[in-house]
Structure formats: structure tokens, C-alpha cells
Design a protein around this motif. Structure first.
Motif, short mmCIF file in Angstrom:
data_model
loop_
_atom_site.label_atom_id
_atom_site.label_comp_id
_atom_site.label_asym_id
_atom_site.label_seq_id
_atom_site.Cartn_x
_atom_site.Cartn_y
_atom_site.Cartn_z
N UNK A 56 47.97 16.69 -36.36
CA UNK A 56 49.44 16.68 -36.48
C UNK A 56 50.09 17.01 -35.15
N UNK A 57 49.61 18.07 -34.49
CA UNK A 57 50.20 18.48 -33.21
C UNK A 57 49.98 17.41 -32.14
N UNK A 58 48.76 16.86 -32.11
CA UNK A 58 48.44 15.85 -31.10
C UNK A 58 49.22 14.57 -31.34
N UNK A 59 49.38 14.18 -32.60
CA UNK A 59 50.14 12.98 -32.93
C UNK A 59 51.59 13.11 -32.45
N UNK A 60 52.20 14.24 -32.71
CA UNK A 60 53.60 14.46 -32.31
C UNK A 60 53.73 14.47 -30.78
N UNK A 61 52.72 15.02 -30.12
CA UNK A 61 52.74 15.03 -28.65
C UNK A 61 52.65 13.62 -28.10
N UNK A 62 51.75 12.80 -28.66
CA UNK A 62 51.62 11.41 -28.20
C UNK A 62 52.90 10.61 -28.47
N UNK A 63 53.49 10.81 -29.63
CA UNK A 63 54.69 10.05 -30.00
C UNK A 63 55.87 10.42 -29.11
N UNK A 64 55.95 11.70 -28.75
CA UNK A 64 57.10 12.17 -27.99
C UNK A 64 56.94 11.95 -26.49
N UNK A 65 55.72 12.11 -25.99
CA UNK A 65 55.51 12.14 -24.54
C UNK A 65 54.87 10.88 -23.96
N UNK A 66 54.52 9.92 -24.79
CA UNK A 66 53.90 8.70 -24.28
C UNK A 66 54.54 7.47 -24.92
N UNK A 67 54.21 6.31 -24.39
CA UNK A 67 54.68 5.04 -24.96
C UNK A 67 53.54 4.32 -25.69
N UNK A 68 52.50 5.04 -26.04
CA UNK A 68 51.37 4.42 -26.72
C UNK A 68 51.78 3.86 -28.08
N UNK A 69 51.12 2.78 -28.46
CA UNK A 69 51.40 2.16 -29.75
C UNK A 69 50.82 3.03 -30.87
N UNK A 70 51.26 2.78 -32.10
CA UNK A 70 50.75 3.53 -33.24
C UNK A 70 49.24 3.27 -33.40
N UNK A 71 48.81 2.06 -33.11
CA UNK A 71 47.39 1.75 -33.21
C UNK A 71 46.59 2.59 -32.22
N UNK A 72 47.07 2.68 -30.97
CA UNK A 72 46.36 3.45 -29.94
C UNK A 72 46.29 4.93 -30.32
N UNK A 73 47.40 5.45 -30.86
CA UNK A 73 47.43 6.85 -31.27
C UNK A 73 46.46 7.09 -32.43
N UNK A 74 46.44 6.16 -33.38
CA UNK A 74 45.53 6.29 -34.51
C UNK A 74 44.08 6.37 -34.04
N UNK A 75 43.73 5.53 -33.08
CA UNK A 75 42.37 5.53 -32.55
C UNK A 75 42.05 6.86 -31.87
N UNK A 76 42.98 7.36 -31.05
CA UNK A 76 42.75 8.61 -30.33
C UNK A 76 42.68 9.81 -31.26
N UNK A 77 43.28 9.68 -32.44
CA UNK A 77 43.23 10.77 -33.41
C UNK A 77 42.01 10.66 -34.34
N UNK A 78 41.22 9.60 -34.15
CA UNK A 78 40.00 9.46 -34.93
C UNK A 78 40.16 8.82 -36.28
N UNK A 79 41.31 8.16 -36.53
CA UNK A 79 41.50 7.47 -37.81
C UNK A 79 40.83 6.10 -37.78
#
Length: 340
Positions: free
Chosen positions: A284-307
Motif C-alpha cells: 500500500x505504501x509503495x503503491x502510493x509512493x509510485x503513483x504520487x512520485x512517478x509517471x509509471x503506468x498502472x501495469x508497471x506499478x503492478x509488476x513492481x508490487x509483485x501482482x
């Protein structure tokens, strides 16, 4: 035995580079120590005991009792990790040694105790979270690297004032010849002493601009290390490091921390947490950090979070925050923008 929040040791690549230059391979060490391949490949931190085992077998592998000293002489400044390289950017020898002492904790539970006197300064080394004696080769390499730091930084043939070692006197005088001082064997501590006049020598490798770039990063890392005071904090830190490889299991995290799965679960429970809680908190914390501080796509964030897929991340985030990741990003970007 003194305690430290973690007994893990980052076996830096510089260790393997230095040993290779002395014709000692990882395969040689593996055959003698039976360490996991993950440690030999620098994919996993070692425990203090595992790290000590590397240094314990080196004299036999090299058939040379002075292997620790020779290792320190082979170190290439350009290959040093930032936590040690920054010492070469210091203004003088004293500042450099204090930098080494300050940032050692980023790599290992090792303490350098510095005592300033009127004419001399002594440096004692201790390893925490273990009752085992520091291997002689590691003591030699540690003190040798401090001496080499002064020699290379000042471009002066510095020698130690004195040396105290817990070991018995060896058959050869290689230490006296290298450090250029009298040595007291059978001491209660491992300590090296320098004259203050040497420590006040300026470094020819001084670089204020580069130092100002590296030091803040190291201070941030140090702050993060201190924030891992609770065991749950350590578990969360290891989870965060391994999220992108998938959903890290409790067994995997326990192995990374060098404890049994049962011990890990017990210590988490004592702090009022569960492993599932900690994993969700990190995601949860890492997802919010990625969403707020980067321009990564939702797919990229999902991968980095291990989903496994974007939809799994989408559903989890909506459950956490009550809105979709895209809407949360948009609204929080707007809020942060209005503050400037």
C-alpha cells in the motif's frame, strides 16, 4: 554480546574483486565454506557467522597468513562502494576515518570506536550480535584498509603508531613490517593507533563537490537503517526489496533475515502484527509512493508490487483507499500541486 538491530552483512562486490586479484575464486570459497550460492552471487546478505567463515578459510586457500594485509593493498579505489569511497573525498585523514566509522553500519553490524587523545588517536573494532572472535585475516584487512586510506589519500608513507591484537604472536613478522610499529599480542581488544599529526594531513583526493553529492545519499540510507529498529520494520524493509520478484513468502523473508520461519512469526506477533499485515502495508505504501512520485503506468506499478496482473492491483488498491489508483493519483497530484 552487544546487540544490533540486524546481523546481516552486505558482501560487497569489492570483496570478490579483491580476492580474484589474489587468485581466490568464489568456487574455492564455496568448497571450503558451503555457503549458499545466493550469498556468493551477492543476491543475499550473509549473517555475521557466514561472513566470518569466508575470512576464516582465506589463509588456508592462499597458503598465506598475510592474506588480509595483501587484500587491503589490492583494493581499487574506483571499485569501492559509496559508503567507503566517500572517505577518499574527505578533507583530511581524520575526517576520512570518521566517515568510515559512520557509514560502516550500512554494510555490516561492525563498530569502530574512536578515542581521541592529546597526541594519538586509537581505533578499536568490534562486531556485534556474535560471540565469535573476528577472524585474523579480517582484522588485518580492516586495519590495512584504514592504513591504505591514509597512504593513498595523503600520498604519504604513513605508518601506525601501535597495534593491539587479541591473537597470539604469529611465527612471521609480516604485521610489524607492514604497519611499521610495535604490536602487542594477546590483548583484550583489536585496536590501531595513529599519531594526530598524521591524522591532520590533508587529502590530495579531497573533492568537496563530489562529496556534497554523495554524503546526503549516505545520510538518507543511514536514516533508513535507523528506522528499521523494530523487527517488523526489518521485515517490511526486506519485503520492499523483493516485491518485484513476486509476492515474497514468509519462508523467503525469514531466510533473508537469517532466522527460522517460526522465530520470524513469533517476533512479529509479539509486536502485534502478522506477516500478511506487513506485506499489505508495504504494498500500500509503495503503491502510493509510485503513483504520487512517478509517471509509471498502472501495469508497471503492478509488476513492481509483485501482482500477477494489473486487475489484481486495481482491486487491492480500491479496497485500501476506496477509489481507483487512477483517481487517487489525479486527486493527490492536484492536492500536492496546490501546496506550491
Amino acid at each position: 554480546m552487544k546487540q544490533y538491530k540486524s546481523d546481516s552483512v552486505r558482501v560487497q562486490d569489492i570483496i570478490w574483486f579483491g580476492l580474484e586479484r589474489l587468485s581466490i575464486s568464489k568456487q574455492d570459497i564455496a568448497a571450503k565454506t558451503h555457503l549458499p550460492a545466493s550469498i556468493l552471487l551477492s543476491h543475499q546478505a550473509a549473517t555475521v557467522e557466514q561472513y566470518f567463515s569466508i575470512w576464516e578459510v582465506l589463509p588456508d586457500l592462499a597458503n598465506d597468513i598475510s592474506i588480509g594485509v595483501k587484500f587491503s593493498q589490492k583494493l581499487e579505489t574506483a571499485q569501492l562502494p559509496p559508503s567507503y569511497y566517500n572517505a577518499y573525498l574527505a578533507k583530511n585523514y581524520r575526517d576520512a576515518i570518521y566517515r568510515v566509522a559512520r557509514f560502516k553500519r550500512l554494510c555490516a553490524p561492525e563498530a569502530m570506536l574512536i578515542r581521541d587523545g592529546t597526541d594519538i588517536t586509537s581505533i578499536t573494532i568490534e562486531w556485534l550480535n556474535t560471540d565469535k572472535s573476528i577472524p585474523d585475516a579480517l582484522v588485518d584487512a580492516t586495519f590495512g584498509s584504514l592504513l591504505e586510506l591514509g597512504i593513498k589519500g595523503t600520498k604519504t608513507n604513513i605508518r601506525a603508531e601501535s597495534l593491539e591484537l587479541t591473537r597470539d604472536k604469529p611465527e612471521t613478522s609480516y604485521l610489524e613490517e607492514y604497519f611499521g610499529c610495535d604490536i602487542r599480542y594477546g590483548s583484550q581488544k583489536n585496536s590501531i593507533t595513529f599519531r594526530n599529526s598524521n591524522l591532520d594531513l590533508e587529502f590530495e583526493t579531497y573533492n568537496r563537490e563530489l562529496s556534497n553529492m554523495i554524503l546526503p545519499q549516505l545520510e538518507n540510507e543511514l536514516k533508513a537503517e535507523r528506522n528499521k529498529g523494530s523487527f517488523s520494520g526489518q521485515v517490511k524493509w526486506v519485503i520492499e526489496r523483493n516485491l518485484s520478484a513476486g509476492s515474497p513468502t514468509v519462508n523467503f523473508i525469514a531466510k533473508e533475515l537469517g532466522v527460522s520461519t517460526r522465530t520470524l512469526q513469533r517476533r512479529i506477533t509479539e509486536e502485534g502484527k502478522t506477516y500478511k499485515d506487513l506485506l499489505l502495508q508495504v504494498r500500500r505504501q509503495t503503491a502510493k509512493s509510485y503513483l504520487l512520485d512517478t509517471e509509471m503506468s498502472l501495469y508497471e506499478i503492478a509488476v513492481l508490487l509483485g501482482y500477477e496482473d494489473q486487475n489484481s492491483f486495481y482491486r487491492a488498491f480500491k479496497l485500501w483507499e476506496g477509489e481507483t489508483p487512477s483517481n487517487w493519483r489525479m486527486s493527490n497530484h492536484s492536492q500536492s500541486g496546490s501546496l506550491h
